[in-house]
Design an enzyme around this catalytic site. Structure first.
Site, PDB file in Angstrom:
ATOM      1  N   ILE A  56       0.828  -1.192   0.000  1.00  0.00           N
ATOM      2  CA  ILE A  56       0.000   0.000   0.000  1.00  0.00           C
ATOM      3  C   ILE A  56       0.872   1.256   0.000  1.00  0.00           C
ATOM      4  CG2 ILE A  56      -1.942  -1.146   1.110  1.00  0.00           C
ATOM      5  CD1 ILE A  56      -1.011   0.118   3.751  1.00  0.00           C
ATOM      6  N   HIS A  57       0.276   2.349  -0.432  1.00  0.00           N
ATOM      7  CA  HIS A  57       1.000   3.631  -0.496  1.00  0.00           C
ATOM      8  C   HIS A  57       0.165   4.701   0.179  1.00  0.00           C
ATOM      9  CE1 HIS A  57       3.400   6.916  -2.082  1.00  0.00           C
ATOM     10  NE2 HIS A  57       2.263   7.493  -2.428  1.00  0.00           N
ATOM     11  N   PRO A  58       0.719   5.514   0.987  1.00  0.00           N
ATOM     12  CA  PRO A  58       2.089   5.493   1.499  1.00  0.00           C
ATOM     13  C   PRO A  58       2.189   4.583   2.724  1.00  0.00           C
ATOM     14  CG  PRO A  58       1.002   7.442   2.310  1.00  0.00           C
ATOM     15  CD  PRO A  58      -0.010   6.696   1.454  1.00  0.00           C
ATOM     16  N   GLU A  62       6.554  -0.213   1.439  1.00  0.00           N
ATOM     17  CA  GLU A  62       7.079   0.108   0.109  1.00  0.00           C
ATOM     18  C   GLU A  62       8.592  -0.079   0.032  1.00  0.00           C
ATOM     19  OE1 GLU A  62       4.572   3.292  -2.213  1.00  0.00           O
ATOM     20  OE2 GLU A  62       5.053   4.024  -0.194  1.00  0.00           O
TER      21      GLU A  62
END
Length: 73
Positions: A56-58, A62
């Protein structure tokens, strides 16, 4: 998190993408390595893991996604 003191390295077999190992140091390293452990145990290759909707972002996860993508598999 803008913390530049951490480290993430993923090792995979060229050609097959089989996960061989990983090293993580920094905030939440013990939680971040979990998807790599699970993928290795289930035989999921690096390219498949990198392309999964897990990242997932943010989010700090990552960091692991970027390490997988940097393998160039």
């Amino acid at each position: 998190m803008e913390d530049t003191t951490g480290f993430c390295k993923v090792l995979a077999e060229p050609g097959t993408g089989k996960l061989l190992g990983a090293h993580l140091m920094g905030p939440q390293a013990s939680a971040l390595i979990q998807p790599l452990v699970m993928a290795a145990a289930l035989g999921i290759d690096a390219a498949t893991l990198a392309g999964s909707p897990y990242w997932i972002h943010p989010a700090l996860t990552e960091v692991v996604e970027n390490a997988l993508l940097d393998l160039g598999l």
